[in-house]
Motif scaffolding. Structure first.
Motif, PDB file in Angstrom:
ATOM      1  N   ASN A 160     109.330  45.280  44.160  1.00  0.00           N
ATOM      2  CA  ASN A 160     108.040  44.970  43.746  1.00  0.00           C
ATOM      3  C   ASN A 160     107.863  43.666  44.341  1.00  0.00           C
ATOM      4  O   ASN A 160     106.691  43.360  44.836  1.00  0.00           O
ATOM      5  CB  ASN A 160     108.111  44.572  42.075  1.00  0.00           C
ATOM      6  CG  ASN A 160     107.769  46.048  41.709  1.00  0.00           C
ATOM      7  OD1 ASN A 160     107.624  46.829  41.770  1.00  0.00           O
ATOM      8  ND2 ASN A 160     108.131  46.150  40.117  1.00  0.00           N
ATOM      9  N   ASN A 296      95.466  41.783  38.233  1.00  0.00           N
ATOM     10  CA  ASN A 296      95.409  43.436  37.965  1.00  0.00           C
ATOM     11  C   ASN A 296      95.661  44.153  39.491  1.00  0.00           C
ATOM     12  O   ASN A 296      96.759  45.098  39.489  1.00  0.00           O
ATOM     13  CB  ASN A 296      94.051  43.989  37.578  1.00  0.00           C
ATOM     14  CG  ASN A 296      93.657  43.226  36.171  1.00  0.00           C
ATOM     15  OD1 ASN A 296      94.719  42.937  35.417  1.00  0.00           O
ATOM     16  ND2 ASN A 296      92.623  43.174  35.935  1.00  0.00           N
ATOM     17  N   ARG A 297      95.293  43.576  40.402  1.00  0.00           N
ATOM     18  CA  ARG A 297      95.819  44.043  42.162  1.00  0.00           C
ATOM     19  C   ARG A 297      97.266  44.148  42.270  1.00  0.00           C
ATOM     20  O   ARG A 297      97.731  45.259  42.415  1.00  0.00           O
ATOM     21  CB  ARG A 297      95.039  43.650  42.963  1.00  0.00           C
ATOM     22  CG  ARG A 297      94.882  44.242  44.378  1.00  0.00           C
ATOM     23  CD  ARG A 297      93.876  43.668  45.232  1.00  0.00           C
ATOM     24  NE  ARG A 297      92.656  43.438  44.939  1.00  0.00           N
ATOM     25  CZ  ARG A 297      91.744  42.543  44.614  1.00  0.00           C
ATOM     26  NH1 ARG A 297      92.374  41.296  44.393  1.00  0.00           N
ATOM     27  NH2 ARG A 297      90.537  42.732  44.357  1.00  0.00           N
ATOM     28  N   ILE A 299      99.450  43.761  39.944  1.00  0.00           N
ATOM     29  CA  ILE A 299     100.249  44.702  38.863  1.00  0.00           C
ATOM     30  C   ILE A 299     100.179  46.216  39.242  1.00  0.00           C
ATOM     31  O   ILE A 299     100.989  46.923  39.110  1.00  0.00           O
ATOM     32  CB  ILE A 299      99.286  44.687  37.487  1.00  0.00           C
ATOM     33  CG1 ILE A 299      99.673  43.198  36.745  1.00  0.00           C
ATOM     34  CG2 ILE A 299      99.832  45.676  36.423  1.00  0.00           C
ATOM     35  CD1 ILE A 299      98.960  42.902  35.512  1.00  0.00           C
ATOM     36  N   SER A 300      99.314  46.755  39.932  1.00  0.00           N
ATOM     37  CA  SER A 300      99.015  48.074  40.273  1.00  0.00           C
ATOM     38  C   SER A 300      99.905  48.066  41.290  1.00  0.00           C
ATOM     39  O   SER A 300     100.474  49.321  41.948  1.00  0.00           O
ATOM     40  CB  SER A 300      97.521  48.177  40.807  1.00  0.00           C
ATOM     41  OG  SER A 300      97.087  47.342  41.964  1.00  0.00           O
ATOM     42  N   LEU A 301     100.198  47.393  42.515  1.00  0.00           N
ATOM     43  CA  LEU A 301     101.029  47.311  43.292  1.00  0.00           C
ATOM     44  C   LEU A 301     102.508  47.329  42.792  1.00  0.00           C
ATOM     45  O   LEU A 301     103.413  48.279  43.273  1.00  0.00           O
ATOM     46  CB  LEU A 301     101.056  46.033  44.281  1.00  0.00           C
ATOM     47  CG  LEU A 301      99.962  45.685  45.343  1.00  0.00           C
ATOM     48  CD1 LEU A 301     100.155  44.448  45.981  1.00  0.00           C
ATOM     49  CD2 LEU A 301      99.817  47.037  46.256  1.00  0.00           C
ATOM     50  N   CYS A 302     102.722  46.690  41.850  1.00  0.00           N
ATOM     51  CA  CYS A 302     104.244  46.885  41.182  1.00  0.00           C
ATOM     52  C   CYS A 302     104.344  48.320  40.256  1.00  0.00           C
ATOM     53  O   CYS A 302     105.527  48.361  39.804  1.00  0.00           O
ATOM     54  CB  CYS A 302     104.530  45.729  40.254  1.00  0.00           C
ATOM     55  SG  CYS A 302     104.310  43.975  41.222  1.00  0.00           S
ATOM     56  N   GLN A 303     103.441  48.779  39.827  1.00  0.00           N
ATOM     57  CA  GLN A 303     103.348  49.850  38.887  1.00  0.00           C
ATOM     58  C   GLN A 303     103.252  51.236  39.609  1.00  0.00           C
ATOM     59  O   GLN A 303     102.184  51.429  40.103  1.00  0.00           O
ATOM     60  CB  GLN A 303     102.638  49.873  37.695  1.00  0.00           C
ATOM     61  CG  GLN A 303     102.571  48.708  36.769  1.00  0.00           C
ATOM     62  CD  GLN A 303     101.969  48.649  35.737  1.00  0.00           C
ATOM     63  OE1 GLN A 303     100.659  48.925  35.937  1.00  0.00           O
ATOM     64  NE2 GLN A 303     102.241  48.099  34.595  1.00  0.00           N
ATOM     65  N   ALA A 305     102.539  55.048  40.735  1.00  0.00           N
ATOM     66  CA  ALA A 305     101.508  55.990  40.235  1.00  0.00           C
ATOM     67  C   ALA A 305     102.475  56.881  39.340  1.00  0.00           C
ATOM     68  O   ALA A 305     103.501  57.631  39.717  1.00  0.00           O
ATOM     69  CB  ALA A 305     100.676  56.663  41.508  1.00  0.00           C
ATOM     70  N   THR A 306     101.832  57.210  38.085  1.00  0.00           N
ATOM     71  CA  THR A 306     102.719  57.973  37.338  1.00  0.00           C
ATOM     72  C   THR A 306     102.461  59.537  37.500  1.00  0.00           C
ATOM     73  O   THR A 306     101.467  59.981  37.953  1.00  0.00           O
ATOM     74  CB  THR A 306     102.051  57.902  35.923  1.00  0.00           C
ATOM     75  OG1 THR A 306     100.575  58.126  35.873  1.00  0.00           O
ATOM     76  CG2 THR A 306     102.422  56.406  35.348  1.00  0.00           C
TER      77      THR A 306
END
Length: 319
Positions: A160, A296-297, A299-303, A305-306
């Motif tokens: 991450n 939020n951007r 966070i999206s890089l670190c999570q 895609a499910t």
């Protein structure tokens, strides 16, 4: 003379009787003294951030500065008995940092008592001799902090951290080594201050575009754009305002100020509004929204895609 000689055995007997009667009291007092000493020492060694009344007593009796010296110098002495060479330790991605409560680990010995493992993109930043600011930040009760501002644990992963570094490297056309240094410092300091590193990275991005030489007309400097003239007392911990733009100093001071403002203002959004200097204004000019959007951007890089898990019945529907 005969009366005096007769009185001496009586006096001696009275003293002996009194001493015998008071001996249980002395034993109880000695026991209480020993227990009190052990309790104070135990509370002192228990670490920062308990915010307990008994701990405050220990804080008065033994200042935080003395405790930091014990942990840094006392356990540092034990490092010389490790078999690995210093260069090999510096090359490791897993860096042992003496902050906060001990993390659960399989290591043994005294060094594990006050040890926490932090994985960093650039482990060498953890070896810099920089005075921590945890003795100030730990005075802020965790109950006063908006849960959104607490560590989300997203940046504990090297993967991450690398994704975030890639993002900022491309966005601001930064030198790779520098961005890895900034990201690693932010992760390390966020652990020290007990605040979300993703939030700190978002603030740095909006405030300075990761340019430590940025200075505003109002006198804000460094990555976190701290008002140097206002916060001279905090920079005094690091030898004065001459080092105000050093990333390892500027991020520490800025992180502490942000945490303090979040606690005193009651929420993360209010804290950001206070941080930009718009506490008494109706609007902050969109600053808070910018920081939250950047956060939020990241966070999206670190999570990742499910992935949709397909059940047997779903397979039939999809077919």
């Amino acid at each position: 003379m005969s009366d005096t000689q007769l009185a001496q055995p009586v006096t001696a007997g009275a003293k002996e009787l009194l001493a015998h009667a008071l001996s249980p009291v002395y034993r109880v007092m000695n026991g209480l003294l020993i227990v009190s000493v052990f309790m104070i020492v135990g509370l002192w060694l228990s670490g920062n951030g308990t915010q307990a009344g008994a701990f405050d007593l220990a804080r008065i009796l033994v200042p935080d500065e003395a405790r930091h010296m014990v942990w840094q110098n006392g356990f540092g002495v034990l490092d010389q008995y490790q078999e690995e060479a210093p260069k090999a330790l510096a090359d490791k991605e897993i860096t042992n940092v003496i902050y906060g409560k001990p993390a659960p680990a399989s290591s043994t010995g005294l060094t594990s008592a006050k040890q926490q493992t932090v994985a960093l993109l650039m482990p060498s930043v953890a070896h810099a001799q920089v005075k921590p600011i945890s003795h100030l930040s730990d005075r802020i009760p965790a109950s006063k902090i908006d849960p959104q501002a607490l560590d989300s644990k997203l940046m504990v992963s090297i993967q991450n951290q690398r994704a975030v570094a890639d993002f900022f490297e491309k966005k601001y056309k930064l030198d790779r080594a520098k961005i890895e240094e900034y990201v690693s410092n932010t992760v390390l300091i966020a652990k020290e201050v007990n605040i979300d590193p993703v939030l700190l990275l978002a603030v740095i991005s909006v405030e300075s575009n990761f340019n430590p030489l940025t200075k505003s007309h109002a006198g804000a400097e460094g990555l976190m754009q701290v008002m140097t003239a206002i916060h001279k007392d905090k920079y005094a911990l690091y030898g004065g305002a001459n080092d105000a733009i050093k990333p390892e100093v500027n991020i520490r001071v800025g992180a502490y100020i942000l945490k303090y403002l979040i606690a005193t203002s009651g929420s993360l959004r209010n804290g950001l509004k206070y941080y930009v200097g718009a506490a008494n204004a109706e609007t902050d000019g969109g600053y808070t929204d910018k920081v939250m959007a950047e956060r939020n951007r990241l966070i999206s890089l670190c999570q990742p895609a499910t992935q949709n898990k397909v059940s047997p019945s779903d397979k039939n529907l999809n077919s």
